[in-house]
Design a protein around this motif. Sequence first.
Motif, mmCIF file in Angstrom:
data_model
loop_
_atom_site.group_PDB
_atom_site.id
_atom_site.type_symbol
_atom_site.label_atom_id
_atom_site.label_comp_id
_atom_site.label_asym_id
_atom_site.label_seq_id
_atom_site.Cartn_x
_atom_site.Cartn_y
_atom_site.Cartn_z
ATOM 1 N N LEU A 59 0.830 -1.197 0.000
ATOM 2 C CA LEU A 59 0.000 0.000 0.000
ATOM 3 C C LEU A 59 0.867 1.250 0.000
ATOM 4 O O LEU A 59 1.808 1.357 0.788
ATOM 5 C CB LEU A 59 -0.906 -0.005 1.234
ATOM 6 N N VAL A 60 0.576 2.176 -0.920
ATOM 7 C CA VAL A 60 1.241 3.470 -0.991
ATOM 8 C C VAL A 60 0.155 4.537 -1.035
ATOM 9 O O VAL A 60 -0.753 4.462 -1.870
ATOM 10 C CB VAL A 60 2.160 3.583 -2.228
ATOM 11 N N ILE A 61 0.243 5.525 -0.138
ATOM 12 C CA ILE A 61 -0.809 6.533 0.001
ATOM 13 C C ILE A 61 -0.210 7.911 -0.236
ATOM 14 O O ILE A 61 0.872 8.225 0.278
ATOM 15 C CB ILE A 61 -1.455 6.465 1.396
ATOM 16 N N GLN A 62 -0.938 8.730 -1.000
ATOM 17 C CA GLN A 62 -0.535 10.108 -1.243
ATOM 18 C C GLN A 62 -1.769 10.996 -1.062
ATOM 19 O O GLN A 62 -2.794 10.782 -1.697
ATOM 20 C CB GLN A 62 0.050 10.257 -2.643
ATOM 21 N N VAL A 63 -1.659 11.974 -0.147
ATOM 22 C CA VAL A 63 -2.768 12.861 0.197
ATOM 23 C C VAL A 63 -2.365 14.287 -0.134
ATOM 24 O O VAL A 63 -1.295 14.750 0.283
ATOM 25 C CB VAL A 63 -3.152 12.741 1.683
ATOM 26 N N SER A 64 -3.213 14.985 -0.893
ATOM 27 C CA SER A 64 -2.985 16.389 -1.233
ATOM 28 C C SER A 64 -4.208 17.181 -0.797
ATOM 29 O O SER A 64 -5.343 16.806 -1.116
ATOM 30 C CB SER A 64 -2.753 16.556 -2.742
ATOM 31 N N SER A 65 -3.961 18.273 -0.069
ATOM 32 C CA SER A 65 -5.068 19.079 0.449
ATOM 33 C C SER A 65 -4.809 20.549 0.176
ATOM 34 O O SER A 65 -3.675 20.982 -0.046
ATOM 35 C CB SER A 65 -5.243 18.846 1.957
ATOM 36 N N SER A 66 -5.889 21.296 0.191
ATOM 37 C CA SER A 66 -5.839 22.745 0.061
ATOM 38 C C SER A 66 -6.718 23.322 1.156
ATOM 39 O O SER A 66 -7.887 22.944 1.287
ATOM 40 C CB SER A 66 -6.333 23.189 -1.325
ATOM 41 N N MET A 67 -6.145 24.256 1.942
ATOM 42 C CA MET A 67 -6.851 24.770 3.102
ATOM 43 C C MET A 67 -6.940 26.281 3.023
ATOM 44 O O MET A 67 -6.073 26.959 2.443
ATOM 45 C CB MET A 67 -6.143 24.347 4.397
ATOM 46 N N ASN A 68 -7.996 26.803 3.632
ATOM 47 C CA ASN A 68 -8.209 28.248 3.718
ATOM 48 C C ASN A 68 -7.886 28.688 5.142
ATOM 49 O O ASN A 68 -8.520 28.234 6.102
ATOM 50 C CB ASN A 68 -9.663 28.586 3.366
ATOM 51 N N PHE A 69 -6.902 29.561 5.264
ATOM 52 C CA PHE A 69 -6.444 30.000 6.576
ATOM 53 C C PHE A 69 -6.947 31.405 6.924
ATOM 54 O O PHE A 69 -6.450 32.022 7.866
ATOM 55 C CB PHE A 69 -4.908 29.990 6.636
ATOM 56 N N ASP A 70 -7.938 31.905 6.172
ATOM 57 C CA ASP A 70 -8.485 33.236 6.452
ATOM 58 C C ASP A 70 -9.445 33.166 7.630
ATOM 59 O O ASP A 70 -10.299 32.269 7.712
ATOM 60 C CB ASP A 70 -9.220 33.783 5.231
ATOM 61 N N SER A 71 -9.323 34.146 8.521
ATOM 62 C CA SER A 71 -10.238 34.263 9.647
ATOM 63 C C SER A 71 -11.243 35.366 9.319
ATOM 64 O O SER A 71 -10.869 36.525 9.109
ATOM 65 C CB SER A 71 -9.463 34.588 10.932
ATOM 66 N N LYS A 72 -12.528 35.031 9.278
ATOM 67 C CA LYS A 72 -13.583 35.944 8.847
ATOM 68 C C LYS A 72 -14.491 36.281 10.016
ATOM 69 O O LYS A 72 -14.913 35.393 10.760
ATOM 70 C CB LYS A 72 -14.392 35.305 7.724
ATOM 71 N N LYS A 73 -14.796 37.585 10.168
ATOM 72 C CA LYS A 73 -15.677 38.060 11.230
ATOM 73 C C LYS A 73 -16.901 38.709 10.599
ATOM 74 O O LYS A 73 -16.783 39.597 9.759
ATOM 75 C CB LYS A 73 -14.958 39.053 12.143
ATOM 76 N N THR A 74 -18.107 38.294 11.019
ATOM 77 C CA THR A 74 -19.363 38.782 10.456
ATOM 78 C C THR A 74 -20.245 39.322 11.576
ATOM 79 O O THR A 74 -20.413 38.654 12.613
ATOM 80 C CB THR A 74 -20.104 37.659 9.714
ATOM 81 N N GLU A 75 -20.800 40.518 11.357
ATOM 82 C CA GLU A 75 -21.732 41.148 12.307
ATOM 83 C C GLU A 75 -23.132 41.108 11.714
ATOM 84 O O GLU A 75 -23.349 41.573 10.588
ATOM 85 C CB GLU A 75 -21.320 42.590 12.609
ATOM 86 N N GLU A 76 -24.101 40.605 12.450
ATOM 87 C CA GLU A 76 -25.487 40.518 12.004
ATOM 88 C C GLU A 76 -26.412 41.192 13.016
ATOM 89 O O GLU A 76 -26.290 40.960 14.223
ATOM 90 C CB GLU A 76 -25.923 39.057 11.832
ATOM 91 N N SER A 77 -27.329 42.022 12.516
ATOM 92 C CA SER A 77 -28.373 42.646 13.334
ATOM 93 C C SER A 77 -29.715 42.271 12.720
ATOM 94 O O SER A 77 -30.099 42.785 11.664
ATOM 95 C CB SER A 77 -28.203 44.173 13.370
#
Length: 525
Positions: A269-287
Motif C-alpha cells: 500500500l502506498v498513500i498520497q494525500v494532497s489538500s488545500s486549506m483556507n487559513f483566512d479568519s472571517k468576522k461577520t456582524e449581524e443585526s
Amino acid sequence: MNERIAQYRGRLAQFWGQMGRKQKIWLGASLAGLLLTVILLTIVFTRTEYEIAFQNLDTTDAAAIMNYLDGSGIPYELSNNGKSISVPSTVAARIKVDVGSQGLVQNGSIGFEAFNASSSQFGVTENEFNVKYLNALNGEVQQLLNAMQGVESSKVLINLPEESVFLSPEDEETASASIMMQFAAGYRPSQKEIDGYYNLVKTAVPKLAVQDITISSPQGELTYSEAGGVVAGNTDAAESHFQIQRKYEAELKKNIQQFLGPIVGPENLVIQVSSSMNFDSKKTEESLVRPLENNNNNGIVISEEINNSSSTGSSGQAGGVAGTGETDIPGYEASNAGESTSETSSQIRNYEVDRINNSIISGPFVLKDLNINIGIEQSQLNAEGSREAIMTYLTALVRAQLADSGQDVNDDELMAKKVAIIARSFSGSDSESDNAVLTMPWIVGLGVAALTVIGGLVFMLARRRKKAMEEEELEAEEAPAKVEYPTLDLDSVSNESQARKNLEMLAKRKPDEFVNLLRTWLVDE
C-alpha cells in the motif's frame, strides 16, 4: 615434575602417532578455529567503547580538552579533523561535567573573564586595556550568539569609535559590527530569529545601531526586518500554516493506512494525500429584527393611545322664497336654521420586536479541496468487489472531509475525480548493503556458531577414534592368540600349607588362570 612432563609428552606423541592424516588435519583445523574464536571474543569483550563527548570544537578548545585528558590519564580519540573528541562511555558523563565546570569549552573565544587572569604588577597601559577590552567584548558577543538554537559557530568583529572631548555628539562616530555565522546542517533560521540576532548585538555593544550591523552566513547575508516584526510575523504564520497542512495530511494518511493496511498488507500500500486549506479568519456582524412567533407577525404592544371625540352644533342655511316678506330684500333668499353632529377617532400602538445581534467569527483552517491517490499491489485487487469496496470507502472519507468546503459533496462524479486507485506490481526493494562493523549480537552469534562447529568436529574425531579402537580390538579377538599358561613356582614354597593357600587364592581370584595351570600340569605328566 620432569618425569611427569616427559610422561605427558610421551602420551601426547603416542596419541598423535596413532591418528591418521585426515584426523590430524581435522584436529589442527579445529584447534585453529577455536583459537581464532577465543581471540575474537577476547578482543570484542575487552575493547573500550568510545562515545562522542565533544563535537564542533574550535582548535583552541580541542587543545585545552586534550591537555586535560592527557593530564588525567584518560584515553580519547579524535575525529572529524580534530573537531570531535570521543572518550570511554563509562566516564563520558563525568568528563563532560568536569570540562564544563572548568570552562575549557569557550568556542574559541574569551570573554570578560580574561580580566580575572593575573596581569602585570605594574598594571596595563591604556592601549593594552583597550585591545583587551575589545577582544573580550568580541568574545562575549560570540558566546551569546553560539548559545542560540541552530548556531554552530560564529566570528564577531566589533569596531568601537574613539572618544574625544573635541567632537560634538553629532560628529562622533558610531560603532559597527561584522558577524559571520555558521549554522548546523539543515537548519534555516526564521526572520524572527534573525531579528533577534540583530537586537542581541545592538544591546550588547554601546553606541551601535541596527543599520551598522552586518550578519552573514555561507548561504548569504541575513537582513533585518524593517517592518518592525511584521515580516517576521507573516513568515511565522506561513510556516505555521504549512505545518498544520502537513500535519493534517499525515494524520489522514495514517488513518487510511491503519484501515487498509491489515486488509491488503502495509507493504502492498502506498498513500498520497494532497489538500488545500483556507487559513483566512472571517468576522461577520449581524443585526436581525423579526416579529414574534405565533403572534400574526406582530410584536409585543408596549404602548397604546386611543382618541375618540364627537361634536354637535347648529348652522344657518339660505332658503325660502326670495323677496316675499315686507322687510325682505327682493331677490335674496332667506336662511333656514339646522343642527350638525361630527365624530373623530384615532388609535396609536407601539410594538416591540425581536432584535438579534450576532457576531460570527469563522475559524481558519477550513478545508477547501482534497485529493487521495492510492497505489495497491495488483494481486490484492483480484478478489471480486475489492476495488469497488475500497473506492466506496475513500469516496465516503473525502465526502465527510469536504462537508464544510462549499462543494457539492452529493455529486458522485465530482467525488470520484478526487479519489484514484492505481493497481501496479510493486518492485522489490533491494536490501541495502551493510558495510558497517558487525554488531555485538552478530559477533556473539558467530562465536557460538564457531564453538558449535568446533565441538561437532571434536565429537566426530573422538567418535572415529573410538570406532577405530573397537575395530582393532575386534581384529585382535578374531586373530588366533597364543595361549599363555600361568606358572606357579612351588619350589620356592617351604611348606604344603603355603602352597595350598596360594592355589586357593589363585582359584578364587583368577579361576581362568587356575584352570590353565591345571591343564599345564596334566600335559606335563
